[in-house]
Design a protein around this motif. Structure first.
Motif, short mmCIF file in Angstrom:
data_model
loop_
_atom_site.label_atom_id
_atom_site.label_comp_id
_atom_site.label_asym_id
_atom_site.label_seq_id
_atom_site.Cartn_x
_atom_site.Cartn_y
_atom_site.Cartn_z
N ARG A 44 0.82 -1.22 0.00
CA ARG A 44 0.00 0.00 0.00
C ARG A 44 0.85 1.26 0.00
O ARG A 44 0.49 2.26 -0.61
CB ARG A 44 -0.92 0.02 1.23
CG ARG A 44 -2.08 -0.95 1.17
CD ARG A 44 -3.10 -0.62 2.27
NE ARG A 44 -3.96 -1.77 2.54
CZ ARG A 44 -3.92 -2.48 3.65
NH1 ARG A 44 -3.07 -2.16 4.61
NH2 ARG A 44 -4.74 -3.50 3.81
N PRO A 90 4.00 3.33 -1.13
CA PRO A 90 5.06 3.29 -2.15
C PRO A 90 6.45 3.21 -1.51
O PRO A 90 6.69 3.78 -0.44
CB PRO A 90 4.88 4.62 -2.89
CG PRO A 90 3.44 4.99 -2.67
CD PRO A 90 3.13 4.50 -1.28
N VAL A 146 -2.35 6.17 3.51
CA VAL A 146 -1.59 6.41 2.28
C VAL A 146 -2.27 5.74 1.09
O VAL A 146 -2.21 6.23 -0.04
CB VAL A 146 -0.13 5.90 2.43
CG1 VAL A 146 0.62 5.99 1.12
CG2 VAL A 146 0.60 6.71 3.51
N LYS A 156 -5.31 5.56 0.34
CA LYS A 156 -6.48 6.27 -0.20
C LYS A 156 -6.04 7.17 -1.34
O LYS A 156 -5.17 8.02 -1.19
CB LYS A 156 -7.14 7.11 0.89
CG LYS A 156 -7.79 6.32 2.00
CD LYS A 156 -8.44 7.26 3.01
CE LYS A 156 -9.13 6.48 4.12
NZ LYS A 156 -9.74 7.39 5.13
N ALA A 157 -6.68 6.99 -2.49
CA ALA A 157 -6.33 7.79 -3.67
C ALA A 157 -6.49 9.28 -3.39
O ALA A 157 -5.72 10.11 -3.90
CB ALA A 157 -7.20 7.38 -4.86
N ASN A 212 -5.66 10.86 -0.90
CA ASN A 212 -4.53 11.39 -0.12
C ASN A 212 -3.24 11.48 -0.92
O ASN A 212 -2.21 11.90 -0.37
CB ASN A 212 -4.28 10.51 1.12
CG ASN A 212 -5.29 10.77 2.22
OD1 ASN A 212 -5.90 11.83 2.29
ND2 ASN A 212 -5.48 9.78 3.09
N ASP A 213 -3.26 11.11 -2.19
CA ASP A 213 -2.02 11.08 -2.98
C ASP A 213 -1.29 12.42 -2.96
O ASP A 213 -0.07 12.48 -2.72
CB ASP A 213 -2.34 10.68 -4.43
CG ASP A 213 -2.66 9.21 -4.56
OD1 ASP A 213 -2.49 8.47 -3.57
OD2 ASP A 213 -3.11 8.79 -5.65
N THR A 214 -2.01 13.48 -3.23
CA THR A 214 -1.39 14.81 -3.28
C THR A 214 -0.86 15.21 -1.92
O THR A 214 0.25 15.76 -1.80
CB THR A 214 -2.40 15.86 -3.79
OG1 THR A 214 -2.85 15.48 -5.09
CG2 THR A 214 -1.75 17.24 -3.86
N VAL A 262 0.12 13.28 0.58
CA VAL A 262 1.31 12.49 0.90
C VAL A 262 2.53 13.11 0.24
O VAL A 262 3.58 13.29 0.87
CB VAL A 262 1.14 11.02 0.43
CG1 VAL A 262 2.47 10.27 0.53
CG2 VAL A 262 0.08 10.32 1.27
N LYS A 263 2.42 13.46 -1.04
CA LYS A 263 3.53 14.06 -1.78
C LYS A 263 3.97 15.37 -1.14
O LYS A 263 5.16 15.64 -0.97
CB LYS A 263 3.12 14.28 -3.23
CG LYS A 263 4.24 14.68 -4.18
CD LYS A 263 3.72 14.68 -5.62
CE LYS A 263 4.86 14.93 -6.61
NZ LYS A 263 5.45 16.26 -6.48
#
Length: 326
Positions: free
Chosen positions: A193, A195, A220, A222-223, A225-227, A229-230
């Motif tokens: 899950r 990266p 992490v 959850k789609a 939350n992608d931005t 997390v980055k």
């Protein structure tokens, strides 16, 4: 890749209760000879060194294992190890094998930190040289680290993921990590899950255990939350924090509610309605729970009927299950 399960009993992760693990390697088929502690697992790893000559090798001729089991170690623990070697020498040899692809070079099976300390001190490293195939290599490497219990949860999880990526099956991974199937499954779910780049950015996080990593992996994963997390990982202050603090910064940044994170099991959803549409039933079956809700004109009356007849309905169910088994 061989797929035999060489070890019949496996121990869980260090925070869990140890189970059983086989006493010798290699084995033929399922072993009935078990040991019952991490101390005996340490003896199992040490068997790879028994009866072998200890030689001194130039650390510049030694390559790391083909599968990494530890993140970059800049901890006080490594500095203390290096200081101890500087003062009294190397107490125990590392295990290497002749490099499978490079002539006159070796590949570390276990003892990476001792080799690194010797290299930084400018001295030769004491080693046992033993010819091992890839599978025996990773099992010995994992067992030695499990016995020492000095890998963090995420290092173990990342090691499991790397072995899976190399084509090893779950039984091989469990053997190498001295972990049972459930523990390996949790490790793999976290490493899949989150990266690898994010795991590397956080680091070994020595104080962070399995359950918190599982919670972070759900956040992490959850789609939406992608931005976020980055942004959190790439923030200038993030890299300046200690590894545990980097974990907490990412976790708290994603979990604004402060509530425990739990995996939501959607289950199987379905509905039912009679021809007269006087009642409508919706139900969810997760495998562990069954939820039924009734709506429309006859919902109250039909629900009461079900409630009044639960004993009879359950007896019919039990009778049907018994007959099914005959």
């Amino acid at each position: 890749m061989a797929r035999k399960n060489l070890l019949a009993g496996l121990v869980d992760t260090p925070q869990d209760t140890p189970a059983e693990i086989a006493t010798s390697y290699p084995m033929r088929g399922a072993s009935k000879s078990m040991v019952r502690s991490l101390g005996e697992l340490a003896q199992q790893a040490e068997k790879f060194l028994e009866g072998e000559a200890v030689v001194e090798l130039d650390p510049t001729t030694i390559e790391s294992s083909f599968v990494s089991d530890r993140m970059e170690d800049v901890s006080q623990e490594f500095e203390e190890l290096k200081q101890a070697i500087a003062e009294r020498g190397q107490d125990s040899p590392i295990l290497v094998r002749p490099h499978p692809n490079l002539a006159d070079r070796y590949q570390i099976v276990f003892g990476h930190r001792r080799a690194r300390a010797a290299k930084e001190l400018g001295r030769k490293v004491k080693a046992v040289v033993k010819t091992l195939d890839d599978r025996t290599h990773v099992i010995a490497q994992g067992q030695e680290n499990s016995a020492r219990a000095n890998l963090t949860f995420i290092e173990r999880a990342s090691f499991a993921k790397r072995l899976a990526d190399l084509g090893y099956d779950r039984s091989d991974i469990a053997s190498a990590l001295a972990a049972n199937a459930a523990a390996v499954s949790k490790m793999m779910s976290v490493a899949e899950r989150i990266p690898q780049a994010v795991i590397q950015a956080i680091g070994p996080a020595p104080s962070i255990g399995r359950e918190r990593w599982l919670e972070l992996s759900l956040l992490v994963g959850k789609a939406a939350n992608d931005t976020k997390v980055k942004e959190l990982v790439e923030a200038a202050v993030f890299s300046s924090l200690a590894s545990d603090d980097r974990f907490n910064a990412l976790f708290n940044g994603l979990n604004r509610t402060g509530k425990p994170v739990r995996k939501v099991v959607a289950g199987t959803k379905d509905s039912w309605q009679p021809a007269d549409r006087s009642v409508s039933a919706q139900y969810i079956n997760t495998g562990k729970a069954f939820t039924l809700s009734l709506k429309a004109k006859n919902a109250s009356g039909f629900g009461q009927f079900l409630s009044d007849n639960l004993d009879r309905l359950y007896a019919e169910f039990v009778s049907k299950e018994v007959n099914k088994g005959d």
